[in-house]
Design a protein around this motif. Sequence first.
Motif, short mmCIF file in Angstrom:
data_model
loop_
_atom_site.label_atom_id
_atom_site.label_comp_id
_atom_site.label_asym_id
_atom_site.label_seq_id
_atom_site.Cartn_x
_atom_site.Cartn_y
_atom_site.Cartn_z
N ASP A 69 0.83 -1.21 0.00
CA ASP A 69 0.00 0.00 0.00
C ASP A 69 0.86 1.25 0.00
O ASP A 69 2.10 1.17 -0.12
CB ASP A 69 -0.96 -0.03 1.19
CG ASP A 69 -0.23 -0.13 2.53
OD1 ASP A 69 1.02 0.03 2.52
OD2 ASP A 69 -0.87 -0.37 3.55
N ASP A 70 0.22 2.39 0.18
CA ASP A 70 0.95 3.66 0.13
C ASP A 70 1.90 3.83 1.31
O ASP A 70 2.89 4.58 1.22
CB ASP A 70 -0.04 4.83 0.09
CG ASP A 70 -0.89 4.80 -1.17
OD1 ASP A 70 -0.43 4.23 -2.17
OD2 ASP A 70 -2.02 5.36 -1.15
N THR A 71 1.64 3.14 2.40
CA THR A 71 2.51 3.26 3.58
C THR A 71 3.64 2.25 3.57
O THR A 71 4.44 2.20 4.51
CB THR A 71 1.68 3.07 4.86
OG1 THR A 71 1.06 1.78 4.83
CG2 THR A 71 0.59 4.15 4.96
N GLY A 72 3.73 1.41 2.55
CA GLY A 72 4.80 0.43 2.46
C GLY A 72 4.47 -0.90 3.08
O GLY A 72 5.34 -1.78 3.16
N ILE A 73 3.24 -1.08 3.55
CA ILE A 73 2.86 -2.35 4.16
C ILE A 73 2.42 -3.31 3.06
O ILE A 73 1.65 -2.93 2.17
CB ILE A 73 1.70 -2.14 5.16
CG1 ILE A 73 2.18 -1.21 6.29
CG2 ILE A 73 1.22 -3.47 5.75
CD1 ILE A 73 1.08 -0.83 7.26
N PRO A 74 2.90 -4.56 3.07
CA PRO A 74 2.51 -5.52 2.02
C PRO A 74 1.00 -5.76 2.03
O PRO A 74 0.40 -6.01 3.08
CB PRO A 74 3.30 -6.78 2.38
CG PRO A 74 4.45 -6.30 3.20
CD PRO A 74 3.94 -5.13 3.98
N ALA A 129 7.93 -22.19 -11.11
CA ALA A 129 8.50 -20.97 -11.67
C ALA A 129 7.43 -19.89 -11.82
O ALA A 129 7.68 -18.70 -11.59
CB ALA A 129 9.13 -21.26 -13.03
N GLY A 130 6.20 -20.31 -12.16
CA GLY A 130 5.12 -19.34 -12.27
C GLY A 130 4.75 -18.73 -10.94
O GLY A 130 4.51 -17.52 -10.83
N ARG A 131 4.68 -19.55 -9.86
CA ARG A 131 4.37 -19.01 -8.54
C ARG A 131 5.46 -18.05 -8.08
O ARG A 131 5.19 -17.02 -7.47
CB ARG A 131 4.21 -20.16 -7.55
CG ARG A 131 2.87 -20.88 -7.69
CD ARG A 131 2.64 -21.83 -6.53
NE ARG A 131 3.58 -22.95 -6.59
CZ ARG A 131 3.33 -24.08 -7.25
NH1 ARG A 131 2.20 -24.22 -7.93
NH2 ARG A 131 4.22 -25.07 -7.24
N ARG A 132 6.71 -18.40 -8.38
CA ARG A 132 7.80 -17.51 -8.05
C ARG A 132 7.67 -16.18 -8.78
O ARG A 132 7.91 -15.11 -8.21
CB ARG A 132 9.12 -18.20 -8.38
CG ARG A 132 10.34 -17.62 -7.67
CD ARG A 132 11.57 -18.42 -8.00
NE ARG A 132 11.34 -19.86 -7.86
CZ ARG A 132 11.80 -20.77 -8.69
NH1 ARG A 132 12.49 -20.42 -9.75
NH2 ARG A 132 11.55 -22.06 -8.48
N ALA A 133 7.25 -16.24 -10.04
CA ALA A 133 7.08 -15.01 -10.81
C ALA A 133 5.93 -14.18 -10.28
O ALA A 133 6.01 -12.94 -10.20
CB ALA A 133 6.84 -15.36 -12.28
N ILE A 134 4.82 -14.84 -9.88
CA ILE A 134 3.67 -14.09 -9.34
C ILE A 134 4.07 -13.39 -8.04
O ILE A 134 3.65 -12.24 -7.79
CB ILE A 134 2.49 -15.06 -9.12
CG1 ILE A 134 1.94 -15.52 -10.46
CG2 ILE A 134 1.39 -14.39 -8.30
CD1 ILE A 134 0.87 -16.59 -10.35
N ASN A 135 4.88 -14.04 -7.20
CA ASN A 135 5.32 -13.42 -5.94
C ASN A 135 6.20 -12.20 -6.17
O ASN A 135 6.36 -11.38 -5.26
CB ASN A 135 6.08 -14.43 -5.07
CG ASN A 135 5.18 -15.58 -4.63
OD1 ASN A 135 5.61 -16.72 -4.49
ND2 ASN A 135 3.89 -15.31 -4.41
N LEU A 136 6.80 -12.09 -7.35
CA LEU A 136 7.69 -10.96 -7.64
C LEU A 136 7.00 -9.82 -8.39
O LEU A 136 7.59 -8.77 -8.55
CB LEU A 136 8.88 -11.45 -8.47
CG LEU A 136 9.82 -12.46 -7.78
CD1 LEU A 136 10.89 -12.94 -8.75
CD2 LEU A 136 10.46 -11.85 -6.54
N LEU A 137 5.76 -10.05 -8.83
CA LEU A 137 5.06 -9.05 -9.63
C LEU A 137 3.89 -8.46 -8.85
O LEU A 137 3.31 -9.11 -7.96
CB LEU A 137 4.52 -9.68 -10.92
CG LEU A 137 5.57 -10.18 -11.91
CD1 LEU A 137 4.87 -10.89 -13.08
CD2 LEU A 137 6.41 -9.02 -12.44
N THR A 138 3.55 -7.22 -9.18
CA THR A 138 2.35 -6.60 -8.61
C THR A 138 1.13 -7.02 -9.44
O THR A 138 1.25 -7.59 -10.53
CB THR A 138 2.47 -5.07 -8.62
OG1 THR A 138 2.58 -4.62 -9.96
CG2 THR A 138 3.69 -4.62 -7.82
N HIS A 139 -0.01 -6.73 -8.85
CA HIS A 139 -1.25 -7.11 -9.53
C HIS A 139 -1.40 -6.40 -10.88
O HIS A 139 -1.81 -7.02 -11.86
CB HIS A 139 -2.44 -6.79 -8.63
CG HIS A 139 -3.75 -7.22 -9.22
ND1 HIS A 139 -4.49 -6.41 -10.06
CD2 HIS A 139 -4.45 -8.39 -9.10
CE1 HIS A 139 -5.59 -7.03 -10.43
NE2 HIS A 139 -5.59 -8.24 -9.87
#
Length: 407
Positions: free
Chosen positions: A86-91, A139-149
């Motif tokens: 979010d805007d405050t840096g919280i995941p 590999a796909g789950r790893r990629a999803i964890n590294l990308l934003t929505h």
Amino acid sequence: MDVSNFVVIAVVLIVVLVLIPLLVSSFLRNVQAGTIRMVSWLRGSTVIYRGPGKSLEVPLLTTGTTLSSKAINVDLDITDQTADIDDTGIPRPIKVRVLASAIVSVGDSDALIKTAANRFFSKPEADQMAILNDLLSSAGRRAINLLTHDQLFSAKTAPTRSVPAIQTAPAIDAAENDDDPLAIIIRKACSKELTDLGLIFNSLNIKVVQSEVADARRRQSAAEASANADIVATQQARRAREAQLEAERAISDKSRELAQTQASNAALVAQAEALKQDALGTQRSSELRATLLAQADADAVRVRIEATAAAEAEAIRVVKLAEANAQSIRQVNEAIMAGGEAYLRYRQIEMLPELVPEIAKALAQARMITISGEAGGGAAGQATGQIADVMKMVLALQAVGGSVAKE
């Protein structure tokens, strides 16, 4: 030629036509398209043949294996969380589900083909698909964890790229710049594992990205699209109405101009008709005047002719009357001169019934006395003489009147 010679020729023909093709076919083997033939010799050397073509194999001296070089399609169903904050840096991860399909194939080099034959194609087909599914899903789950929505959501419509296994570094960087983030991360994450199996990653096709946020945004987009469509429809209807009103206004203006033109033309036609009637009236008046003048001239000529004829006839009559009067007077005078006193006395006696009343009336009105000293010439004689003169005059007048009556 004896029988033995025929037998020898038959044996030679059999060897040539049957045994030699069998021998050659045992040494040469067809390699179909989409397949790879690996031939291993006694000393461990391996020769790789890529179809379509022929592979050289010697029975009892070589061992051959056929591999498929066709692309392998692996369907992926990956569910995990994104790396949003979010805007405050919280995941603030968002749970997403990605449906995609990955395409892998055997490597092009001889080393990768040998590795795939030993490590991948040596396993059963079900194990092969399970290995690929687990490798690509992780590999796909790893990629999803590294990308934003948003990155993941925008990646589902990005074009897919196939990247060969052996490329130079600049070519790989250029391909990665053109590809979507999810495919780049999956390729980097599973490239080493696929290489260990003798395979290469060709492309990734993202079919669907599902999430509550995506659904909400999709509904919002649909609502916005519907609202925009309604706005566009309203604007188009308004423009259509304005165009219709403008067309009707133009038609009304044209109709009014046409009516004015028709009225003006009608006025001009009426004016021309009036001028025509005036001209016809003037023409008829002129024709009537000309006719009257012609008739008057004809009447005047006729009157003049009739007057001239009447005058000439009157002149002729007067001349004839004068001639008749003169003739009568001459005849009376001649009768008087020829008969003398006897004629007058005869006419006196003949006219006594008419003359006596007149003479008596004249004598009654005449108050005079005549005295005469001559014998036989007294008043009676003078009266008789005067009566004789009157008789002469009356006879002359009767003669003239009789001639006039005859005329």
